[in-house]
Design a protein around this motif. Sequence first.
Motif, PDB file in Angstrom:
ATOM      1  N   ASP A 122      34.734  31.518  59.613  1.00 48.16           N
ATOM      2  CA  ASP A 122      34.087  32.356  58.325  1.00 48.16           C
ATOM      3  C   ASP A 122      34.966  32.132  57.095  1.00 48.16           C
ATOM      4  O   ASP A 122      36.031  32.309  57.208  1.00 48.16           O
ATOM      5  CB  ASP A 122      33.558  33.420  58.750  1.00 48.16           C
ATOM      6  CG  ASP A 122      32.530  33.560  59.654  1.00 48.16           C
ATOM      7  OD1 ASP A 122      31.673  32.871  59.804  1.00 48.16           O
ATOM      8  OD2 ASP A 122      32.214  34.869  60.236  1.00 48.16           O
ATOM      9  N   THR A 123      34.261  31.851  56.062  1.00 48.93           N
ATOM     10  CA  THR A 123      35.147  31.700  54.949  1.00 48.93           C
ATOM     11  C   THR A 123      35.194  33.039  54.188  1.00 48.93           C
ATOM     12  O   THR A 123      34.392  34.142  54.283  1.00 48.93           O
ATOM     13  CB  THR A 123      34.492  30.733  53.731  1.00 48.93           C
ATOM     14  OG1 THR A 123      33.240  31.334  53.485  1.00 48.93           O
ATOM     15  CG2 THR A 123      34.329  29.429  54.404  1.00 48.93           C
ATOM     16  N   TRP A 124      36.237  33.141  53.517  1.00 48.40           N
ATOM     17  CA  TRP A 124      36.678  34.505  52.823  1.00 48.40           C
ATOM     18  C   TRP A 124      36.562  34.031  51.384  1.00 48.40           C
ATOM     19  O   TRP A 124      37.218  33.233  50.946  1.00 48.40           O
ATOM     20  CB  TRP A 124      38.028  34.937  53.013  1.00 48.40           C
ATOM     21  CG  TRP A 124      38.173  35.579  54.394  1.00 48.40           C
ATOM     22  CD1 TRP A 124      37.325  35.758  55.391  1.00 48.40           C
ATOM     23  CD2 TRP A 124      39.436  36.027  55.086  1.00 48.40           C
ATOM     24  NE1 TRP A 124      37.941  36.246  56.647  1.00 48.40           N
ATOM     25  CE2 TRP A 124      39.117  36.457  56.239  1.00 48.40           C
ATOM     26  CE3 TRP A 124      40.723  36.018  54.397  1.00 48.40           C
ATOM     27  CZ2 TRP A 124      40.436  36.924  57.157  1.00 48.40           C
ATOM     28  CZ3 TRP A 124      41.860  36.600  55.277  1.00 48.40           C
ATOM     29  CH2 TRP A 124      41.513  37.190  56.337  1.00 48.40           C
ATOM     30  N   THR A 125      35.616  34.702  50.726  1.00 47.02           N
ATOM     31  CA  THR A 125      35.348  34.452  49.193  1.00 47.02           C
ATOM     32  C   THR A 125      36.025  35.390  48.457  1.00 47.02           C
ATOM     33  O   THR A 125      35.661  36.684  48.956  1.00 47.02           O
ATOM     34  CB  THR A 125      33.763  34.308  48.861  1.00 47.02           C
ATOM     35  OG1 THR A 125      33.150  35.464  49.413  1.00 47.02           O
ATOM     36  CG2 THR A 125      33.264  33.266  49.450  1.00 47.02           C
ATOM     37  N   ILE A 126      36.619  35.269  47.535  1.00 44.63           N
ATOM     38  CA  ILE A 126      37.418  36.250  46.627  1.00 44.63           C
ATOM     39  C   ILE A 126      36.362  36.562  45.329  1.00 44.63           C
ATOM     40  O   ILE A 126      36.148  35.707  44.612  1.00 44.63           O
ATOM     41  CB  ILE A 126      38.783  35.846  45.981  1.00 44.63           C
ATOM     42  CG1 ILE A 126      39.650  35.577  47.283  1.00 44.63           C
ATOM     43  CG2 ILE A 126      39.344  36.626  44.943  1.00 44.63           C
ATOM     44  CD1 ILE A 126      40.977  34.756  46.622  1.00 44.63           C
ATOM     45  N   PRO A 127      36.007  37.465  45.401  1.00 44.93           N
ATOM     46  CA  PRO A 127      34.805  38.103  44.495  1.00 44.93           C
ATOM     47  C   PRO A 127      35.461  37.780  42.961  1.00 44.93           C
ATOM     48  O   PRO A 127      36.289  37.844  42.436  1.00 44.93           O
ATOM     49  CB  PRO A 127      34.582  39.613  44.603  1.00 44.93           C
ATOM     50  CG  PRO A 127      35.046  39.719  45.858  1.00 44.93           C
ATOM     51  CD  PRO A 127      36.181  38.926  46.064  1.00 44.93           C
ATOM     52  N   LEU A 135      36.786  24.761  40.009  1.00 43.76           N
ATOM     53  CA  LEU A 135      37.934  25.460  40.983  1.00 43.76           C
ATOM     54  C   LEU A 135      37.457  26.386  41.883  1.00 43.76           C
ATOM     55  O   LEU A 135      38.175  26.831  42.815  1.00 43.76           O
ATOM     56  CB  LEU A 135      38.850  25.523  40.064  1.00 43.76           C
ATOM     57  CG  LEU A 135      39.394  24.733  39.106  1.00 43.76           C
ATOM     58  CD1 LEU A 135      40.455  25.059  38.146  1.00 43.76           C
ATOM     59  CD2 LEU A 135      40.036  23.535  39.967  1.00 43.76           C
ATOM     60  N   GLY A 136      36.515  27.374  41.413  1.00 37.70           N
ATOM     61  CA  GLY A 136      36.337  28.524  42.225  1.00 37.70           C
ATOM     62  C   GLY A 136      36.068  28.337  43.491  1.00 37.70           C
ATOM     63  O   GLY A 136      36.315  28.877  44.398  1.00 37.70           O
ATOM     64  N   PHE A 140      38.788  29.409  45.932  1.00 36.20           N
ATOM     65  CA  PHE A 140      38.665  30.898  46.343  1.00 36.20           C
ATOM     66  C   PHE A 140      37.425  31.243  47.222  1.00 36.20           C
ATOM     67  O   PHE A 140      37.036  32.507  47.309  1.00 36.20           O
ATOM     68  CB  PHE A 140      38.485  31.625  44.759  1.00 36.20           C
ATOM     69  CG  PHE A 140      39.479  31.463  43.875  1.00 36.20           C
ATOM     70  CD1 PHE A 140      40.750  32.127  44.310  1.00 36.20           C
ATOM     71  CD2 PHE A 140      39.510  30.767  42.954  1.00 36.20           C
ATOM     72  CE1 PHE A 140      41.891  31.880  43.271  1.00 36.20           C
ATOM     73  CE2 PHE A 140      40.469  30.502  41.842  1.00 36.20           C
ATOM     74  CZ  PHE A 140      41.871  30.754  42.301  1.00 36.20           C
ATOM     75  N   SER A 141      37.075  30.432  48.000  1.00 33.21           N
ATOM     76  CA  SER A 141      36.115  30.468  48.931  1.00 33.21           C
ATOM     77  C   SER A 141      36.736  29.541  50.212  1.00 33.21           C
ATOM     78  O   SER A 141      35.957  28.397  50.650  1.00 33.21           O
ATOM     79  CB  SER A 141      34.658  30.083  48.705  1.00 33.21           C
ATOM     80  OG  SER A 141      33.659  30.241  49.334  1.00 33.21           O
ATOM     81  N   LEU A 142      37.604  29.974  50.863  1.00 28.12           N
ATOM     82  CA  LEU A 142      38.296  29.109  52.127  1.00 28.12           C
ATOM     83  C   LEU A 142      38.296  30.272  53.264  1.00 28.12           C
ATOM     84  O   LEU A 142      38.108  31.214  53.301  1.00 28.12           O
ATOM     85  CB  LEU A 142      39.595  28.619  51.470  1.00 28.12           C
ATOM     86  CG  LEU A 142      39.564  28.009  50.290  1.00 28.12           C
ATOM     87  CD1 LEU A 142      41.131  28.011  50.021  1.00 28.12           C
ATOM     88  CD2 LEU A 142      39.161  26.682  50.576  1.00 28.12           C
ATOM     89  N   THR A 143      38.738  29.429  54.493  1.00 25.50           N
ATOM     90  CA  THR A 143      38.808  30.284  55.496  1.00 25.50           C
ATOM     91  C   THR A 143      40.378  30.710  55.511  1.00 25.50           C
ATOM     92  O   THR A 143      41.028  30.520  54.709  1.00 25.50           O
ATOM     93  CB  THR A 143      38.778  29.318  56.605  1.00 25.50           C
ATOM     94  OG1 THR A 143      39.987  28.431  56.841  1.00 25.50           O
ATOM     95  CG2 THR A 143      37.592  28.399  56.745  1.00 25.50           C
ATOM     96  N   PRO A 144      40.736  31.814  56.541  1.00 22.98           N
ATOM     97  CA  PRO A 144      42.060  32.703  56.630  1.00 22.98           C
ATOM     98  C   PRO A 144      43.090  31.391  56.757  1.00 22.98           C
ATOM     99  O   PRO A 144      44.115  31.387  56.103  1.00 22.98           O
ATOM    100  CB  PRO A 144      41.719  33.322  57.604  1.00 22.98           C
ATOM    101  CG  PRO A 144      40.188  33.648  57.945  1.00 22.98           C
ATOM    102  CD  PRO A 144      39.471  32.460  57.420  1.00 22.98           C
ATOM    103  N   ALA A 149      47.624  28.372  54.606  1.00 22.62           N
ATOM    104  CA  ALA A 149      48.522  26.993  54.024  1.00 22.62           C
ATOM    105  C   ALA A 149      49.008  27.367  52.745  1.00 22.62           C
ATOM    106  O   ALA A 149      50.121  26.801  52.429  1.00 22.62           O
ATOM    107  CB  ALA A 149      47.655  25.931  54.146  1.00 22.62           C
ATOM    108  N   PHE A 150      48.289  27.661  51.897  1.00 18.30           N
ATOM    109  CA  PHE A 150      48.808  28.247  50.568  1.00 18.30           C
ATOM    110  C   PHE A 150      49.987  29.056  50.608  1.00 18.30           C
ATOM    111  O   PHE A 150      50.904  29.081  49.940  1.00 18.30           O
ATOM    112  CB  PHE A 150      47.693  28.577  49.567  1.00 18.30           C
ATOM    113  CG  PHE A 150      46.902  27.365  48.934  1.00 18.30           C
ATOM    114  CD1 PHE A 150      47.388  26.355  48.333  1.00 18.30           C
ATOM    115  CD2 PHE A 150      45.603  27.200  49.756  1.00 18.30           C
ATOM    116  CE1 PHE A 150      46.533  25.407  47.887  1.00 18.30           C
ATOM    117  CE2 PHE A 150      44.763  26.312  49.302  1.00 18.30           C
ATOM    118  CZ  PHE A 150      44.927  25.527  48.388  1.00 18.30           C
TER     119      PHE A 150
END
Length: 167
Positions: A122-127, A135-136, A140-144, A149-150
């Motif tokens: 599941d992806t984690w989106t940052i509200p 870019l969002g 800011f809608s990626l997997t853990p 990696a970042f």
Amino acid sequence: MDIQQASALTSSAVTAAIPLMFAGAGELVTEKSGVLNLGVEGMMLMGAVTGYPVTAITGNPWLGVVAAIGAGLAMSMLFAFLTLTMLANQVATGLSLTIFGIGLSAYVGKPYTSAAVRATIDTWTIPGLSKIPVLGPAFFSLTPLDYLAFLMFAVIWWFLYRTRAGL
């Protein structure tokens, strides 16, 4: 190109770059220590050909990630044994492990070329931040694992430039 196409292209590019970020971060530390590892691609392929079937069989993507890490670790240990213990040529060993990984992954992965994997991470989106155009969704809608990696790049930068062992 409209905003949806630009957003989809940016998201695809970031998603495709994540495995290369993991490999590049590991290779950066290896190179800094004075070892030339040209076998990274073979190690990545062995990880992929191990992780995909494990995920397909078990239905658990995290178990597939652990299996992929284990396969990459085994290939890395083989490279380390050959170059550091047996004092084999680093270039020749790395290239041979790449060729070995390409061939073995093609052979082992053949039965799974049409296997469908329905299990996903599941992806984690940052509200708020995930709503930024273009870019969002990409950042800011990626997997853990993508966020890891970042984070790894930040930690490795700190280690290499701010610690005695890294310097």
